[in-house]
Design a protein around this motif. Structure first.
Motif, PDB file in Angstrom:
ATOM      1  N   VAL A 240       0.867  -1.186   0.000  1.00 41.08           N
ATOM      2  CA  VAL A 240       0.000   0.000   0.000  1.00 41.08           C
ATOM      3  C   VAL A 240       0.902   1.234   0.000  1.00 41.08           C
ATOM      4  O   VAL A 240       1.775   1.373   0.855  1.00 41.08           O
ATOM      5  CB  VAL A 240      -0.939   0.020   1.218  1.00 41.08           C
ATOM      6  CG1 VAL A 240      -1.781   1.292   1.215  1.00 41.08           C
ATOM      7  CG2 VAL A 240      -1.831  -1.212   1.226  1.00 41.08           C
ATOM      8  N   PHE A 241       0.685   2.128  -1.016  1.00 41.85           N
ATOM      9  CA  PHE A 241       1.470   3.365  -1.084  1.00 41.85           C
ATOM     10  C   PHE A 241       1.039   4.328   0.013  1.00 41.85           C
ATOM     11  O   PHE A 241      -0.126   4.348   0.438  1.00 41.85           O
ATOM     12  CB  PHE A 241       1.305   4.029  -2.455  1.00 41.85           C
ATOM     13  CG  PHE A 241       2.086   3.337  -3.535  1.00 41.85           C
ATOM     14  CD1 PHE A 241       1.489   2.344  -4.308  1.00 41.85           C
ATOM     15  CD2 PHE A 241       3.409   3.662  -3.773  1.00 41.85           C
ATOM     16  CE1 PHE A 241       2.196   1.707  -5.305  1.00 41.85           C
ATOM     17  CE2 PHE A 241       4.140   3.034  -4.764  1.00 41.85           C
ATOM     18  CZ  PHE A 241       3.533   2.038  -5.540  1.00 41.85           C
ATOM     19  N   SER A 242       1.992   5.137   0.447  1.00 40.88           N
ATOM     20  CA  SER A 242       1.744   6.057   1.558  1.00 40.88           C
ATOM     21  C   SER A 242       0.902   7.260   1.131  1.00 40.88           C
ATOM     22  O   SER A 242       0.323   7.931   1.985  1.00 40.88           O
ATOM     23  CB  SER A 242       3.079   6.540   2.151  1.00 40.88           C
ATOM     24  OG  SER A 242       3.843   7.219   1.149  1.00 40.88           O
ATOM     25  N   GLN A 243       0.840   7.586  -0.171  1.00 41.08           N
ATOM     26  CA  GLN A 243       0.070   8.731  -0.645  1.00 41.08           C
ATOM     27  C   GLN A 243      -0.904   8.285  -1.741  1.00 41.08           C
ATOM     28  O   GLN A 243      -0.634   7.329  -2.478  1.00 41.08           O
ATOM     29  CB  GLN A 243       0.999   9.823  -1.212  1.00 41.08           C
ATOM     30  CG  GLN A 243       1.960  10.422  -0.191  1.00 41.08           C
ATOM     31  CD  GLN A 243       2.809  11.528  -0.813  1.00 41.08           C
ATOM     32  OE1 GLN A 243       2.423  12.108  -1.811  1.00 41.08           O
ATOM     33  NE2 GLN A 243       3.952  11.816  -0.203  1.00 41.08           N
ATOM     34  N   ASP A 244      -2.013   9.025  -1.807  1.00 41.84           N
ATOM     35  CA  ASP A 244      -2.986   8.733  -2.861  1.00 41.84           C
ATOM     36  C   ASP A 244      -2.472   9.159  -4.222  1.00 41.84           C
ATOM     37  O   ASP A 244      -2.812   8.553  -5.247  1.00 41.84           O
ATOM     38  CB  ASP A 244      -4.317   9.433  -2.567  1.00 41.84           C
ATOM     39  CG  ASP A 244      -4.998   8.856  -1.336  1.00 41.84           C
ATOM     40  OD1 ASP A 244      -5.778   9.594  -0.698  1.00 41.84           O
ATOM     41  OD2 ASP A 244      -4.755   7.672  -1.033  1.00 41.84           O
ATOM     42  N   SER A 245      -1.678  10.233  -4.281  1.00 43.23           N
ATOM     43  CA  SER A 245      -1.126  10.707  -5.550  1.00 43.23           C
ATOM     44  C   SER A 245       0.233  11.330  -5.294  1.00 43.23           C
ATOM     45  O   SER A 245       0.499  11.874  -4.210  1.00 43.23           O
ATOM     46  CB  SER A 245      -2.052  11.725  -6.218  1.00 43.23           C
ATOM     47  OG  SER A 245      -2.203  12.875  -5.410  1.00 43.23           O
ATOM     48  N   TYR A 246       1.092  11.255  -6.309  1.00 46.73           N
ATOM     49  CA  TYR A 246       2.423  11.827  -6.231  1.00 46.73           C
ATOM     50  C   TYR A 246       2.592  12.842  -7.363  1.00 46.73           C
ATOM     51  O   TYR A 246       2.381  12.520  -8.536  1.00 46.73           O
ATOM     52  CB  TYR A 246       3.497  10.740  -6.361  1.00 46.73           C
ATOM     53  CG  TYR A 246       3.572   9.808  -5.176  1.00 46.73           C
ATOM     54  CD1 TYR A 246       2.816   8.638  -5.147  1.00 46.73           C
ATOM     55  CD2 TYR A 246       4.393  10.084  -4.081  1.00 46.73           C
ATOM     56  CE1 TYR A 246       2.873   7.764  -4.074  1.00 46.73           C
ATOM     57  CE2 TYR A 246       4.471   9.224  -3.000  1.00 46.73           C
ATOM     58  CZ  TYR A 246       3.711   8.068  -2.999  1.00 46.73           C
ATOM     59  OH  TYR A 246       3.770   7.219  -1.929  1.00 46.73           O
ATOM     60  N   VAL A 247       2.956  14.076  -6.997  1.00 45.76           N
ATOM     61  CA  VAL A 247       3.190  15.140  -7.975  1.00 45.76           C
ATOM     62  C   VAL A 247       4.521  15.798  -7.656  1.00 45.76           C
ATOM     63  O   VAL A 247       4.781  16.163  -6.494  1.00 45.76           O
ATOM     64  CB  VAL A 247       2.065  16.193  -7.973  1.00 45.76           C
ATOM     65  CG1 VAL A 247       2.369  17.306  -8.993  1.00 45.76           C
ATOM     66  CG2 VAL A 247       0.715  15.558  -8.284  1.00 45.76           C
ATOM     67  N   ALA A 248       5.375  15.933  -8.688  1.00 43.22           N
ATOM     68  CA  ALA A 248       6.684  16.558  -8.496  1.00 43.22           C
ATOM     69  C   ALA A 248       6.912  17.600  -9.570  1.00 43.22           C
ATOM     70  O   ALA A 248       6.462  17.452 -10.711  1.00 43.22           O
ATOM     71  CB  ALA A 248       7.789  15.509  -8.539  1.00 43.22           C
ATOM     72  N   HIS A 249       7.587  18.712  -9.216  1.00 43.20           N
ATOM     73  CA  HIS A 249       7.953  19.762 -10.163  1.00 43.20           C
ATOM     74  C   HIS A 249       9.461  19.723 -10.356  1.00 43.20           C
ATOM     75  O   HIS A 249      10.233  19.772  -9.396  1.00 43.20           O
ATOM     76  CB  HIS A 249       7.529  21.142  -9.641  1.00 43.20           C
ATOM     77  CG  HIS A 249       6.036  21.331  -9.614  1.00 43.20           C
ATOM     78  ND1 HIS A 249       5.239  20.805  -8.611  1.00 43.20           N
ATOM     79  CD2 HIS A 249       5.194  21.968 -10.479  1.00 43.20           C
ATOM     80  CE1 HIS A 249       3.979  21.126  -8.840  1.00 43.20           C
ATOM     81  NE2 HIS A 249       3.921  21.838  -9.975  1.00 43.20           N
ATOM     82  N   LEU A 250       9.870  19.644 -11.627  1.00 41.71           N
ATOM     83  CA  LEU A 250      11.282  19.501 -11.960  1.00 41.71           C
ATOM     84  C   LEU A 250      11.658  20.549 -12.995  1.00 41.71           C
ATOM     85  O   LEU A 250      10.990  20.680 -14.035  1.00 41.71           O
ATOM     86  CB  LEU A 250      11.557  18.093 -12.508  1.00 41.71           C
ATOM     87  CG  LEU A 250      12.978  17.798 -12.963  1.00 41.71           C
ATOM     88  CD1 LEU A 250      13.938  17.835 -11.768  1.00 41.71           C
ATOM     89  CD2 LEU A 250      13.043  16.439 -13.661  1.00 41.71           C
TER      90      LEU A 250
END
Length: 802
Positions: A240-250
């Motif tokens: 089970v992932f710790s977050q519902d969604s992952y968003v990153a700015h690069l």
């Protein structure tokens, strides 16, 4: 800090001015669009630019035409002789645009003298030249026997280099009672297959499935992958992932090794069933794998390639967390990486067209050069302002196309004071920090008036519908002068030659500035069908130069003439005739023929006859094309002795015009239908010679009357006024017959009576229909001739069929 604030405010004002000028100068340049399929051979013609710009071969040869290539290896070239745009080499859409749709190649095309630039967009159309391909030919799935129906297992998606309808459209799974296939559409032609359990599995068994991917070609192309399902013992807790969604700015251009984001998952199982390994999902594009790396133990995503915002501004990574159990359980999560644009590209200035020699009498606003400015950055970093060094008689104006400018004069030049100028063009973007570049060009001043006004075509053909409104524009001619300023100012006039008798030039007037020709009178197709005149175009140079064009005008017919009935005509002048026929005639007997004509031509003059009213519909029939009235059956004793037929004659114009005529048919007994002298002399031995004698007298009388009628008509024709036109004469749909005959029997003998038909000039009085055209009074002389013929018929004893 205060100085930075002032700089920021100046940049915002510059951006506002740039946007305003772009909107103000929109619509100044033409755009052309073509399309060509990939894989076509080199030399294929994509389109004819000269034709689309309205240039003939002479203009193309004089002005010259070229493509300003965006690269050192151009894909297209223009044929200077005919203006055809053709391929220089074979195209591969996947090589040029990869997955980008639509695949567009933008070209800049240049015309010289005067300077013009046009945007040509060529769309490379995809063909189905690639089949779907799975990255693995065989996939092994471990599924616990405790898995319940409805459990879903993501499968590897196939890849297809084609786009649109030729990309992957569907998947199919081989028949199996334990599994079914489910497809999830993730947009942008991305379809991910999932294996869904329908029936609980037995650990002692295994399953071999075949997954096939199909594209949308006709016929479709496909690719296969074998799926081996092994049933394992229970591992009942997936990661089970710790977050519902992952968003990153690069930020773009981030160095290799830069950490993007870290994903984390947990598993409640113990031992190897709780140990988690991270990996990219099957749906991750191989090219994306070349840019990012995922640490299988820590879940850290790092940069391993060159990140360029201009190539792609965002990425979606499918991350898979798997435990180490005997029957591995997996979880998936999507990581969205948004690329932040940096101002890393300075503007690039390109002079796409340049006139080195500028006439000294050029007016302010004359174009000197066309300039293209590019900035590969986006947003505010890609907004560019273009200007030149001060104290020069030139200015920069933006065009309708983004980052396109024209260098124009802002005051009158004097070659005697200065023969050339060094112009430095500066382009500066609105990024932070701002990047700029410069370009220097030399403008030489000269002056010559050596171009004659030219017409695009000579002669010029125009088509005008008759009955035009006097005083309104009927046509327009336009000439072009390649000179600048007053040397290109053209005035128009009509050439009026006194030696030739061309009356129509006196009825025409031309606007000296616009070339619009006004007709001072209405044209009549029946009077004149075509005429010719000449228009002269003269420039305002010193000395002035001129040329002329021949204008051929063709008048088009309108349905402005109603049908005119020639027969029947009664003695009082109305469209009514009386026909007497024996009561004992058989079916199909020709009673009479209604004759009419229409001064119009084509469909407007094509006449149709119809029977509007009749006392008995079972007795008579009317041929709609010839106007012949015939009997449908034999007459009986109960039939009435007189029948009235109302005939409608109408043309086939868009707005149909018509006329009506009345034919009265009287039934008489056979002994009344023929001369009593013929019946009483039936027993005489010399009956044949008497009939022949009468016929000779009749024919001689008719011939004499015909000659008299012709002489009268010729005299009337010579005495007519000059504006009497062909409208007063019948068109060829009048058959021109002058006489006809009626045959009958008396005992064993058969006789024929011949009588005059109405002549061409006979009186024509149309019916009472609302659209009927009333002819001028000048035709009353024809009525006298018609009465003369009728009196001759009465004297000869002819019946209604004469």
């Amino acid at each position: 800090m205060e100085q930075r604030g002032r700089i920021a405010r100046q940049q915002r004002r510059c951006c506002f001015v740039f946007v305003f000028l772009n909107v103000f100068w929109s619509g100044a340049f033409a755009q052309i669009r073509y399309s060509v399929s990939e894989e076509v051979q080199s030399g294929t013609v994509v389109g004819n630019i000269a034709k689309d710009l309205g240039l003939d071969r002479n203009a193309l040869k004089l002005r010259g035409y070229r493509i300003v290539a965006d690269s050192s290896d151009p894909l297209f070239e223009v044929n200077q002789s005919d203006g055809n745009l053709y391929l220089k080499k074979k195209l591969d859409r996947e090589e040029i645009c990869e997955k980008t749709t639509p695949c567009l190649i933008n070209l800049k095309t240049v015309l010289e003298n005067p300077l013009e630039i046009h945007s040509v967009t060529v769309e490379i159309l995809d063909i189905n030249d690639h089949a779907p391909v799975f990255s693995e030919r065989e996939k092994i799935l471990e599924i616990f026997e405790s898995a319940l129906p409805g459990a879903r297992f993501q499968l590897q998606a196939a890849q297809d280099l084609d786009v649109g309808q030729f990309s992957i459209q569907q998947y199919k799974l081989s028949q199996n009672e334990h599994f079914r296939l489910e497809i999830k559409d993730r947009g942008e032609n991305r379809k991910v297959p999932f294996l869904v359990l329908q029936k609980q599995l037995d650990r002692e068994t295994s399953h071999v499935l075949l997954l096939t991917a199909f594209d949308g070609g006709k016929p479709p192309r496909s690719g296969n992958m074998t799926i081996i399902v092994n049933v394992s013992d229970v591992n009942d807790n997936p990661p089970v992932f710790s977050q519902d969604s992952y968003v990153a700015h690069l930020k773009e251009n981030a160095p290799v090794g830069t950490t993007v984001i870290q994903v984390s998952a947990t598993d409640l199982d113990e031992g190897s069933n709780g140990e988690i390994v991270y990996s990219f999902g099957n749906d991750v594009d191989p090219k994306v794998r070349e840019l990012f790396d995922l640490n299988g133990i820590t879940g850290v995503i790092t940069v391993i390639g060159i990140i360029d915002f201009e190539v792609n501004d965002k990425y979606e990574l499918d991350i898979q967390a798997s435990d180490k159990g005997a029957a591995t359980l997996k979880s998936h999560k999507t990581v969205n990486i948004i690329i932040v644009d940096l101002n890393d590209n300075p503007p690039v200035i390109e002079v796409t067209s340049f006139s080195r020699a500028l006439p000294e009498d050029s007016k302010p606003g004359s174009t000197v050069a066309l300039i293209s400015v590019k900035d590969s950055d986006s947003g505010i970093n890609g907004k560019v302002l273009c200007f030149i060094n001060k104290n020069l008689p030139f200015t920069i104006n933006p065009s309708s196309q983004n980052n396109m400018y024209s260098l124009v004069t802002k005051q009158v030049l004097d070659r005697e004071q200065q023969t050339h100028y060094e112009v430095i063009i500066v382009a500066k973007d609105a990024g932070e920090p701002s990047l700029s570049s410069e370009k220097s060009i030399t403008v030489v001043v000269s002056d010559v008036n050596d171009n004659v006004p030219t017409f695009l075509r000579n002669p010029v053909n125009f088509y005008i519908i008759e009955n035009n409104s006097p005083g309104k524009t009927v046509l327009s001619v336009t000439a072009h002068d390649s000179d600048e300023g007053s040397n290109a100012l053209i005035s128009y006039s009509i050439l009026r030659d006194r030696d030739t008798d061309n009356l129509f030039t006196s009825f025409l007037n031309v606007n000296s500035e616009s070339g619009e020709v006004v007709a001072l009178k209405s044209f009549d197709f029946e009077s004149v069908k075509t005429f010719q005149f000449h228009v002269v175009a003269t420039d305002s140079g010193s000395p002035p130069l001129s040329s002329n064009v021949t204008v051929n005008v063709f008048i088009l017919d309108q349905n402005d003439n109603a049908p005119v009935i020639l027969y029947p005509v009664s003695s009082n002048g109305s469209a009514e005739g009386v026909e007497e026929i024996p009561r004992n005639v058989n079916a199909g007997h020709l009673v009479t023929k209604v004759r009419a004509y229409d001064a119009d031509i084509g469909y407007n003059g094509w006449l149709l006859f119809s029977l509007q009213q009749v006392t008995d519909h079972s007795l008579f029939a009317l041929d709609r094309y010839t106007g012949q009235i015939r009997t449908l059956r034999s007459f009986t004793e109960t039939d009435e002795a007189e029948h009235k037929l109302l005939i409608l004659v109408k043309d086939n114009g868009n707005v149909s015009l018509s006329a009506t005529a009345t034919v009265i048919v009287k039934l008489v007994e056979p002994k009344e239908a023929f001369a009593a002298s013929d019946v009483q002399s039936a027993a005489a031995e010399d009956e044949d010679s008497h009939v022949t004698f009468y016929l000779i007298i009749t024919l001689g009388s008719v011939s004499l009357l015909f000659l008299i009628s012709i002489i009268v008509l010729i005299a009337m024709q010579c005495s007519k006024s000059t504006d009497y036109t062909s409208k007063n004469m019948p068109e060829p749909n009048y058959d021109g017959t002058l006489c006809h005959s009626i045959q009958y029997r008396s005992g064993d003998k058969r006789y024929m009576l011949v009588g005059p038909r109405m002549s061409v000039g006979s009186t024509i009085v149309p019916g009472s229909h609302a659209n009927t055209l009333v002819l001028p009074d000048k035709r009353k002389t024809f009525e006298e001739v018609s009465l003369l013929l009728k009196n001759a018929q009465d004297n000869l004893g002819c019946k209604s069929n004469c």
